[in-house]
Design a protein around this motif. Structure first.
Motif, mmCIF file in Angstrom:
data_model
loop_
_atom_site.group_PDB
_atom_site.id
_atom_site.type_symbol
_atom_site.label_atom_id
_atom_site.label_comp_id
_atom_site.label_asym_id
_atom_site.label_seq_id
_atom_site.Cartn_x
_atom_site.Cartn_y
_atom_site.Cartn_z
ATOM 1 N N THR A 6 15.921 -7.201 -32.893
ATOM 2 C CA THR A 6 16.158 -5.763 -32.931
ATOM 3 C C THR A 6 15.330 -5.131 -34.038
ATOM 4 O O THR A 6 14.649 -4.115 -33.827
ATOM 5 C CB THR A 6 17.656 -5.475 -33.156
ATOM 6 O OG1 THR A 6 18.409 -6.152 -32.158
ATOM 7 C CG2 THR A 6 17.948 -3.992 -33.116
ATOM 8 N N LEU A 68 20.951 -7.223 -30.214
ATOM 9 C CA LEU A 68 22.207 -6.470 -30.142
ATOM 10 C C LEU A 68 23.111 -6.904 -29.001
ATOM 11 O O LEU A 68 24.281 -6.556 -28.977
ATOM 12 C CB LEU A 68 21.913 -4.969 -29.999
ATOM 13 C CG LEU A 68 21.267 -4.311 -31.202
ATOM 14 C CD1 LEU A 68 20.959 -2.841 -30.899
ATOM 15 C CD2 LEU A 68 22.159 -4.423 -32.421
ATOM 16 N N ASN A 69 22.575 -7.651 -28.039
ATOM 17 C CA ASN A 69 23.313 -8.111 -26.872
ATOM 18 C C ASN A 69 23.767 -6.952 -25.986
ATOM 19 O O ASN A 69 24.767 -7.049 -25.291
ATOM 20 C CB ASN A 69 24.494 -9.004 -27.258
ATOM 21 C CG ASN A 69 24.796 -10.014 -26.161
ATOM 22 O OD1 ASN A 69 23.980 -10.266 -25.291
ATOM 23 N ND2 ASN A 69 25.979 -10.587 -26.201
ATOM 24 N N LEU A 70 23.018 -5.841 -26.042
ATOM 25 C CA LEU A 70 23.208 -4.735 -25.106
ATOM 26 C C LEU A 70 22.171 -4.916 -24.015
ATOM 27 O O LEU A 70 20.976 -5.002 -24.297
ATOM 28 C CB LEU A 70 23.008 -3.389 -25.805
ATOM 29 C CG LEU A 70 23.992 -3.049 -26.909
ATOM 30 C CD1 LEU A 70 23.569 -1.766 -27.605
ATOM 31 C CD2 LEU A 70 25.393 -2.899 -26.348
ATOM 32 N N ARG A 71 22.621 -4.985 -22.791
ATOM 33 C CA ARG A 71 21.715 -5.258 -21.673
ATOM 34 C C ARG A 71 21.836 -4.167 -20.627
ATOM 35 O O ARG A 71 22.930 -3.812 -20.221
ATOM 36 C CB ARG A 71 22.043 -6.611 -21.055
ATOM 37 C CG ARG A 71 21.769 -7.767 -21.997
ATOM 38 C CD ARG A 71 22.294 -9.069 -21.405
ATOM 39 N NE ARG A 71 21.964 -10.200 -22.230
ATOM 40 C CZ ARG A 71 20.938 -11.026 -22.009
ATOM 41 N NH1 ARG A 71 20.144 -10.840 -20.992
ATOM 42 N NH2 ARG A 71 20.714 -12.042 -22.814
ATOM 43 N N PHE A 72 20.664 -3.651 -20.210
ATOM 44 C CA PHE A 72 20.624 -2.609 -19.195
ATOM 45 C C PHE A 72 19.222 -2.524 -18.646
ATOM 46 O O PHE A 72 18.268 -2.601 -19.412
ATOM 47 C CB PHE A 72 21.017 -1.264 -19.806
ATOM 48 C CG PHE A 72 20.901 -0.136 -18.839
ATOM 49 C CD1 PHE A 72 21.926 0.135 -17.952
ATOM 50 C CD2 PHE A 72 19.757 0.656 -18.803
ATOM 51 C CE1 PHE A 72 21.812 1.179 -17.046
ATOM 52 C CE2 PHE A 72 19.643 1.694 -17.903
ATOM 53 C CZ PHE A 72 20.675 1.961 -17.025
ATOM 54 N N ASP A 75 20.705 -6.956 -16.750
ATOM 55 C CA ASP A 75 20.805 -7.923 -17.852
ATOM 56 C C ASP A 75 19.590 -7.941 -18.784
ATOM 57 O O ASP A 75 19.362 -8.916 -19.490
ATOM 58 C CB ASP A 75 21.048 -9.348 -17.314
ATOM 59 C CG ASP A 75 22.298 -9.441 -16.472
ATOM 60 O OD1 ASP A 75 23.245 -8.681 -16.732
ATOM 61 O OD2 ASP A 75 22.332 -10.269 -15.549
ATOM 62 N N PRO A 77 17.755 -7.156 -22.123
ATOM 63 C CA PRO A 77 18.054 -6.716 -23.490
ATOM 64 C C PRO A 77 17.326 -5.401 -23.791
ATOM 65 O O PRO A 77 16.137 -5.266 -23.502
ATOM 66 C CB PRO A 77 17.511 -7.846 -24.361
ATOM 67 C CG PRO A 77 17.472 -9.040 -23.456
ATOM 68 C CD PRO A 77 17.157 -8.493 -22.095
ATOM 69 N N ILE A 78 18.026 -4.438 -24.356
ATOM 70 C CA ILE A 78 17.404 -3.128 -24.583
ATOM 71 C C ILE A 78 16.202 -3.228 -25.528
ATOM 72 O O ILE A 78 15.295 -2.406 -25.448
ATOM 73 C CB ILE A 78 18.419 -2.080 -25.083
ATOM 74 C CG1 ILE A 78 19.058 -2.497 -26.399
ATOM 75 C CG2 ILE A 78 19.460 -1.807 -24.025
ATOM 76 C CD1 ILE A 78 19.809 -1.378 -27.081
ATOM 77 N N GLU A 79 16.173 -4.227 -26.378
ATOM 78 C CA GLU A 79 15.034 -4.399 -27.281
ATOM 79 C C GLU A 79 13.727 -4.624 -26.516
ATOM 80 O O GLU A 79 12.656 -4.255 -26.997
ATOM 81 C CB GLU A 79 15.270 -5.579 -28.239
ATOM 82 C CG GLU A 79 16.331 -5.345 -29.278
ATOM 83 C CD GLU A 79 17.734 -5.709 -28.817
ATOM 84 O OE1 GLU A 79 18.634 -5.722 -29.673
ATOM 85 O OE2 GLU A 79 17.947 -5.972 -27.621
#
Length: 107
Positions: A6, A68-72, A75, A77-79
């Motif tokens: 991140t 961050l383990n935010l996935r969109f 799946d 990763p937003i990074e």
């Protein structure tokens, strides 16, 4: 503490933006062609990255403590989108800067 992937993504984006505004000044952020190219590239990134990082059968596996383990969406990763933005922008910025220099040399 910010996870490493991140942090490096944010740093990469800020460096590329800073280089555009303070060093190269290629003008790409003012061009609709840049934004269209970015949208096309990020669209294809969704397809490829979504397949590579899908949680049901991942080919690429991320260390959960490093992002961050935010996935969109799918799946992803937003990074990865920040990294894609930095990479695509850096290439297009340098390309446009070189074109601008070439035009000035012929005038």
């Amino acid at each position: 503490m910010v996870p490493e992937y991140t942090l490096m993504t944010i740093v990469g984006m800020l460096v590329v933006i800073g280089l555009e505004f303070f060093v190269f000044r290629s003008g790409i952020f003012r061009r609709s062609k840049y934004w269209a190219a970015l949208a096309i590239c990020l669209g294809f990134q969704c397809l490829v990255d979504g397949w590579l990082t899908k949680l049901s059968d991942p080919i690429v596996i991320y260390n959960p403590s490093e992002f961050l383990n935010l996935r969109f969406p799918w799946d992803i990763p937003i990074e990865d989108f920040g990294f894609g933005f930095a990479m695509i922008t850096a290439v297009l910025m340098l390309w446009q800067w070189q074109l601008n220099r070439s035009k000035k040399g012929t005038e």
